[in-house]
Design a protein around this motif. Structure first.
Motif, PDB file in Angstrom:
ATOM      1  N   GLU A   7       0.828  -1.202   0.000  1.00 44.22           N
ATOM      2  CA  GLU A   7       0.000   0.000   0.000  1.00 44.22           C
ATOM      3  C   GLU A   7       0.870   1.263   0.000  1.00 44.22           C
ATOM      4  O   GLU A   7       0.566   2.237  -0.692  1.00 44.22           O
ATOM      5  N   ALA A   8       1.972   1.231   0.732  1.00 41.89           N
ATOM      6  CA  ALA A   8       2.895   2.375   0.759  1.00 41.89           C
ATOM      7  C   ALA A   8       3.521   2.591  -0.623  1.00 41.89           C
ATOM      8  O   ALA A   8       3.640   3.735  -1.091  1.00 41.89           O
ATOM      9  N   GLU A  41       0.909   4.249  -2.916  1.00 47.29           N
ATOM     10  CA  GLU A  41       0.781   5.693  -2.681  1.00 47.29           C
ATOM     11  C   GLU A  41       1.979   6.454  -3.252  1.00 47.29           C
ATOM     12  O   GLU A  41       1.819   7.516  -3.848  1.00 47.29           O
ATOM     13  N   LYS A  42       3.157   5.899  -3.076  1.00 48.94           N
ATOM     14  CA  LYS A  42       4.378   6.511  -3.611  1.00 48.94           C
ATOM     15  C   LYS A  42       4.302   6.606  -5.140  1.00 48.94           C
ATOM     16  O   LYS A  42       4.635   7.633  -5.733  1.00 48.94           O
ATOM     17  N   LYS A  62       1.544   6.629  -6.997  1.00 50.55           N
ATOM     18  CA  LYS A  62       0.508   7.607  -7.363  1.00 50.55           C
ATOM     19  C   LYS A  62       1.061   9.021  -7.292  1.00 50.55           C
ATOM     20  O   LYS A  62       0.808   9.846  -8.185  1.00 50.55           O
ATOM     21  N   ASN A  63       1.815   9.317  -6.234  1.00 44.65           N
ATOM     22  CA  ASN A  63       2.409  10.652  -6.083  1.00 44.65           C
ATOM     23  C   ASN A  63       3.409  10.950  -7.197  1.00 44.65           C
ATOM     24  O   ASN A  63       3.431  12.058  -7.738  1.00 44.65           O
ATOM     25  N   LYS A  80      -0.085  -1.340  -8.205  1.00 44.51           N
ATOM     26  CA  LYS A  80      -1.495  -1.755  -8.107  1.00 44.51           C
ATOM     27  C   LYS A  80      -1.608  -3.275  -8.092  1.00 44.51           C
ATOM     28  O   LYS A  80      -2.369  -3.849  -7.308  1.00 44.51           O
TER      29      LYS A  80
END
Length: 135
Positions: A93-94, A97-98, A100-101, A126
């Motif tokens: 999950e981390a 997010e990384k 996506k950023n 993903k």
């Protein structure tokens, strides 16, 4: 009747066992494979391969490659793969997010190499996250 499934990456044999049903993430969408399926070769996309055996679904995260179906044997050759049960969901999950950023930072760039790489990293993140949650 069952299928024999082999998932191979350059550095390891990820899965080699029988299955009752397989769902492949092909480049044209999800592809269900049951015993007796016609012979075929398909390109594999970033995604999660699902394996049904003994009433349970298992997941394998995949990056691009190819799959061949021949006489109830399915061979999947990919750049990278990992069993969902071996993926740390918090870390996955981390990483998601990384990724996506990183992609959001390239949004103003047309099809730049950085944007393409960021999209690829997001697709991989993903797949790993989905596989980690499926087990």
């Amino acid at each position: 009747m069952t299928l024999t499934l082999r998932v191979l990456a350059p550095d390891q044999s990820v899965f080699d066992a029988t299955a009752d049903e397989i769902i492949l993430p092909s480049t044209t969408g999800l592809l269900g494979i049951l015993p007796g399926h016609i012979s075929m070769v398909t390109a594999i996309d970033f995604g999660v391969l699902r394996v049904f055996k003994n009433g349970n679904w298992d997941s394998i995260a995949l990056t691009g490659g190819f799959a061949e179906v021949e006489s109830n044997e399915v061979t999947v050759l990919v750049n990278k793969a990992e069993l969902g049960k071996n993926i740390d969901s918090v870390q996955a999950e981390a990483e998601l997010e990384k990724a996506k950023n990183k992609l959001s930072q390239t949004q103003d760039k047309e099809a730049s190499p950085e944007k393409i790489k960021a999209q690829e990293e997001l697709n991989k993140a993903k797949a790993w996250f989905q596989a980690s949650k499926s087990n």
